[in-house]
Design a protein around this motif. Structure first.
Motif, mmCIF file in Angstrom:
data_model
loop_
_atom_site.group_PDB
_atom_site.id
_atom_site.type_symbol
_atom_site.label_atom_id
_atom_site.label_comp_id
_atom_site.label_asym_id
_atom_site.label_seq_id
_atom_site.Cartn_x
_atom_site.Cartn_y
_atom_site.Cartn_z
ATOM 1 N N ALA A 507 0.565 -1.071 0.093
ATOM 2 C CA ALA A 507 -0.027 -0.077 0.053
ATOM 3 C C ALA A 507 0.932 1.084 0.067
ATOM 4 O O ALA A 507 0.370 2.206 -0.578
ATOM 5 N N ASN A 508 2.010 1.170 0.487
ATOM 6 C CA ASN A 508 2.889 2.342 0.748
ATOM 7 C C ASN A 508 3.825 2.418 -0.493
ATOM 8 O O ASN A 508 4.784 3.173 -0.233
ATOM 9 N N ASP A 535 -4.769 6.440 -3.299
ATOM 10 C CA ASP A 535 -4.442 7.656 -2.314
ATOM 11 C C ASP A 535 -5.885 7.626 -1.143
ATOM 12 O O ASP A 535 -5.577 7.880 -0.010
ATOM 13 N N ARG A 538 -5.427 4.799 1.040
ATOM 14 C CA ARG A 538 -4.396 5.108 2.166
ATOM 15 C C ARG A 538 -4.974 5.841 3.027
ATOM 16 O O ARG A 538 -4.482 5.546 4.313
ATOM 17 N N SER A 539 -5.875 6.614 2.756
ATOM 18 C CA SER A 539 -6.370 7.569 4.057
ATOM 19 C C SER A 539 -7.182 6.994 4.832
ATOM 20 O O SER A 539 -7.672 7.538 5.823
ATOM 21 N N LEU A 546 -0.247 1.913 7.706
ATOM 22 C CA LEU A 546 -0.163 1.793 6.250
ATOM 23 C C LEU A 546 1.177 1.109 5.938
ATOM 24 O O LEU A 546 1.428 0.533 4.916
ATOM 25 N N ILE A 551 -2.589 -3.139 -0.783
ATOM 26 C CA ILE A 551 -3.966 -2.744 -1.713
ATOM 27 C C ILE A 551 -4.263 -4.219 -2.463
ATOM 28 O O ILE A 551 -3.483 -4.926 -2.851
ATOM 29 N N ILE A 592 -8.219 -1.997 1.011
ATOM 30 C CA ILE A 592 -6.978 -2.050 1.710
ATOM 31 C C ILE A 592 -7.118 -3.059 2.728
ATOM 32 O O ILE A 592 -7.983 -2.870 3.593
ATOM 33 N N THR A 594 -4.896 -4.393 6.448
ATOM 34 C CA THR A 594 -3.931 -3.926 7.217
ATOM 35 C C THR A 594 -3.403 -5.192 7.763
ATOM 36 O O THR A 594 -3.739 -6.368 7.337
#
Length: 839
Positions: A507-508, A535, A538-539, A546, A551, A592, A594
């Motif tokens: 994701a980053n 983006d 990500r937010s 993150l 993703i 996304i 985690t």
């Protein structure tokens, strides 16, 4: 539309005793049309003459003297009607003449006296054409599947030089204008009266008297049911098994015939006898069958030994004397596996009605998708539970872990515990319901992550932080690491492998910026996802989360059974429409995930995702579009463009998407209608809709708002704000589309602030709108072509001439008879569909 292999042509002789016809007398008619004007103040004489002769002469009569002015007559111009010529009249014969008459000779003499107004002499001869000379019923067809008839009518031609065609009427309503001398009235309901009428129409719009004929559309059955549906493949009918159940609409005397056509591979001809069948009335009375024979290996002819009463139910079943080998179902569904049923009167005349019934072998209905999935996450295990299905023929449930079947046979419990799992790893658990025939529902899915715990020694447990997600061991999931992602001039390309259904990216990743595009592509599909959507994802998580987040782009291909089930639901909502998947159907998600296994999906997009889906061979490319399919089968048209067998479209959310062939039919547009293909294409593009589910109204005139809306839909334009016109109510259906057309420069108002949305659009207005739409879509300027030599070009508005000339040069328009454009004439919905289809 009639299906040829399910159609039976029915002899008119057999129906003659049921049908009553009536026709009206013929009128006499002269041979030419003359419209000539003389302006005594300028000396100019102009007009047009229609004749079935290639030469004409013209003379004027003044003060007892005849003067030949044939030099003012132009050469013969062929018209759209074979054998008819148009002659333009244009010249100057001197001012101040007081004409008493004018004479036209084209092998016959036509002498006309003028109507004089303000020094203008008008000579006008344009008679009403005669009516066609009688109507004959030529052929009758039965559509077995839809239980309707179609009647083909023919009539004698009207031989006048200015004939434009024939108006056709059904039950007092005009349904078509045709150039031929025949018309097929389709989809006529059973047991109904039919009033068929036809009139002749000339190019000036004059209509003859309507001649009419009256018929009764028969119907021998109120209902018929084939009782073999749902039985297993290869099933042999046993004693007592019903074959058909029917209710006749009228009474039949003893000796009437009941015919059943059964595929020959279902019949055992050596075993058929009169004792194998019995006919039972709803009150239990057994109606004797006096004869049973099998002709050609497929036509089962039964003669009934007693009266049948109209409105009563009867069951034809295998008798107790049958041995169970006479009739057997096929081993699988077959396209030609259909049973046809007819009834005949005792004298085998007049009544011959067939219906067809496609056989359904075995149970074809899948159970409902399980609901209420819940997951309890434990130490190295997951327990999944769900609500019980309510189907009476339910066999149980299949449980899958990451696509692998865990249950060898369906389980009947509504919960299942999966053990020996890795703590911290997220698993996909799928549940499907299965019935006793083996039909499977759509899969219900849930993600869960087993969590380890540590004994504190005091009887309590302290959660242990899960490890980082492990690389999936199962096929179908592709993990892309940071080193594999490259930003090449704003594009990050990710290749999807064969068999993959999910791709995970870091994701980053520094390669994915808000201005880049991430392109996921395979041989079957491509999804171009703007970096700004990454983006957005990500937010949704904290900066700390993150670091280890992924993703997730999923593209799960739906099974054939699921697609069929979905489209069956869609078919119920889209009336008079045949739907066909033109490739694979996918369910897309973008999320996304985690480190702790929590996943958040992006449900709507600020910027669209570009989807490219491969199209299968053998489909009609003109009827294709990309559709979003909701869980209940509701369709949402997305659009798309086809190039090199790939359909490309922009979507603003993810879910189930497919390329579908959308074939819409209308009862008032038969297959032979001159605009049928264009109407079907524009309906498939959702540019033009019917006035109802089954009516298109092809002859209805088009309003300014309607034509503007058609163009806006064709170009996919959207309004940015309200309409600038005071007479366009914001609550009207066309408000946004008129606003979009005005903002794009396609339309102007009749005045500075009025649009006149409900006024009929004129031919010159329509051409101007069309050519502006073409310029907008192609980026090409309007070509300043030379003036088209329309006879009435002086009547075309100066503001429209450039557009009319350009449209003619491109082949978008043609003149009407006598090279007339008729700029202030109107257009029909069928003409609008044909015109817009050329864009």
């Amino acid at each position: 539309m009639l299906k040829p292999h399910y159609m039976r042509k029915i002899s008119f002789a057999l129906l003659a005793s049921l049908l009553l016809s009536l026709s009206l007398p013929v009128l006499a008619y002269a041979a030419s049309i003359i419209k000539i004007a003389y302006d005594a103040t300028s000396g100019q004489i102009s007009g047009v003459i229609y004749s079935d002769k290639p030469t004409v002469s013209l003379a004027v009569y003044e003060n007892g003297q005849s003067t030949d002015i044939t030099s003012a007559v132009g050469p013969a111009q062929p018209t759209v009607t074979e054998g008819v010529y148009a002659f333009g009249v244009n010249g100057n014969i001197g001012i101040g003449k007081m004409l008493e008459s004018i004479t036209v000779v084209d092998s016959a003499y036509e002498v006309l006296t003028p109507t004089v107004t303000d020094m203008t002499y008008l000579f006008d001869k344009d008679d009403v054409p005669p009516a066609p000379d009688g109507i004959d019923l030529f052929d009758v067809y039965a559509d077995y599947d839809n239980r309707t008839y179609s009647y083909e009518f023919q009539w004698s031609p009207v031989n006048v030089p200015d004939l434009a065609g024939y108006n056709v009427y059904l039950n007092g309503e005009k349904v078509a204008t045709v150039q031929t001398t025949s018309f097929t009235a389709e989809n006529l309901p059973l047991n109904s009266s039919l009033q068929f009428g036809v009139s002749a129409v000339d190019k000036a719009g004059h209509e003859s008297d309507i001649i009419e004929t009256y018929y009764y559309v028969p119907g021998m059955f109120e209902s018929i049911t084939i009782n073999t549906d749902g039985k297993p493949a290869g099933y042999a009918l046993k004693p007592g098994d019903p074959l058909i159940t029917f209710i006749p609409s009228i009474s039949f005397p003893a000796g009437s015939g009941l015919n059943i056509i059964i595929p020959d591979y279902m019949m055992s001809s050596s075993n058929i006898s009169v004792n194998d069948f019995e006919l039972v009335k709803s009150d239990g009375t057994v109606i004797p069958i006096t004869s049973a024979q099998l002709n050609g290996g497929y036509l089962l002819e039964l003669f009934i030994g007693g009266d049948l009463s109209g409105g009563q139910q009867y069951v034809l079943r295998m008798s107790q004397q049958s041995d169970g080998t006479e009739i057997s179902l096929p081993n699988k569904n077959m396209s030609d596996a259909a049973i046809f049923v007819s009834l005949r009167l005792s004298d085998w005349s007049a009544i011959d009605q067939y219906f067809s019934f496609n056989l359904v072998i075995g149970d074809q209905i899948a159970p409902a998708k399980p609901t209420g999935l819940k997951a309890a996450e434990g130490d190295g295990q997951i327990t999944v539970s769900w609500n019980a299905n309510t189907e009476t023929d339910l066999a149980g449930y299949n449980v899958y872990l990451d696509g692998k079947l865990l249950t060898g046979t369906p389980i009947t419990a509504t919960s299942y515990t999966i053990t020996a799992l890795t703590n911290g790893k997220t698993y996909d658990v799928d549940i499907e319901a299965v019935d006793k025939a083996g039909n499977k529902s759509s899969q219900a899915s849930i993600n869960a992550t087993p969590k380890a715990s540590t004994n504190t020694g005091g009887g309590g447990y302290v959660p242990v932080t899960p490890a980082s997600p492990a690389a999936p061991e199962e096929p179908g999931v592709r993990i892309i690491n940071e080193s594999s992602l490259k930003n090449d001039q704003g594009k990050v390309a990710v290749t999807i492998g064969k068999g993959d259904k999910q791709v995970l990216l870091p994701a980053n990743s520094s390669a994915i910026t808000k201005d880049s595009v991430v392109s996921f592509s395979s041989d079957e599909l491509t999804a171009e996802i703007p970096g700004s959507l990454i983006d957005q994802l990500r937010s949704l998580v904290s900066a700390d989360a993150l670091k280890d987040a992924q993703i997730v782009f999923s593209f799960d291909k739906l099974t054939t059974g699921t697609v069929q089930s979905l489209l069956a639901e869609s078919q119920k909502k889209e009336k008079n429409t045949n739907l066909k998947a033109a490739g694979e159907v996918y369910e897309f998600t973008l999320s996304i995930k985690t480190k702790d296994g929590k996943e958040q999906k992006l449900t709507s997009f600020d910027k669209p995702v570009m989807l490219k889906l491969k199209v299968a061979d053998g489909v009609n490319s003109k009827l294709l579009g990309v559709y979003y399919i909701a869980d209940d089968g509701t369709l949402e048209y997305v659009g798309g463009k086809l190039k090199d067998q790939v359909m490309t479209a922009e979507v603003h959310h993810f879910s189930k998407y497919a390329v579908l062939e959308y074939s819409k039919s209308f009862d008032d547009v038969n297959k032979g209608h001159w605009a049928a293909d264009a109407i079907k294409e524009m309906a498939a593009a959702h540019v033009i809709t019917g006035v109802s589910d089954n009516q298109f109204a092809p002859s209805k005139q088009v309003t300014r708002a309607e034509f503007a809306a058609f163009l806006v839909r064709k170009l996919g334009l959207k309004a940015n704000g309200s309409s600038p016109f005071a007479d366009v109510d914001a609550t009207k259906w066309y408000a946004d589309e008129v606003a979009a057309a005005a903002q794009a420069g396609l339309v102007t108002g009749r005045t500075n602030n009025t649009f006149a949305p409900d006024d009929t659009v004129t031919r010159q207005e329509m051409v101007v709108m069309l050519m502006k739409a073409r310029a907008l879509s192609t980026g090409e300027n309007i070509d300043s072509a030379a003036d088209v030599d329309f006879t009435d070009k002086a009547q075309i508005g100066e503001w429209a001439k450039t557009y009319v000339n350009a449209a003619y040069k491109l082949g978008f328009i043609q003149g009407r008879g006598g090279q007339l454009f008729v700029p202030k004439g109107t257009a029909t919905r069928a003409e609008a569909a044909m015109l817009i289809a050329k864009l």
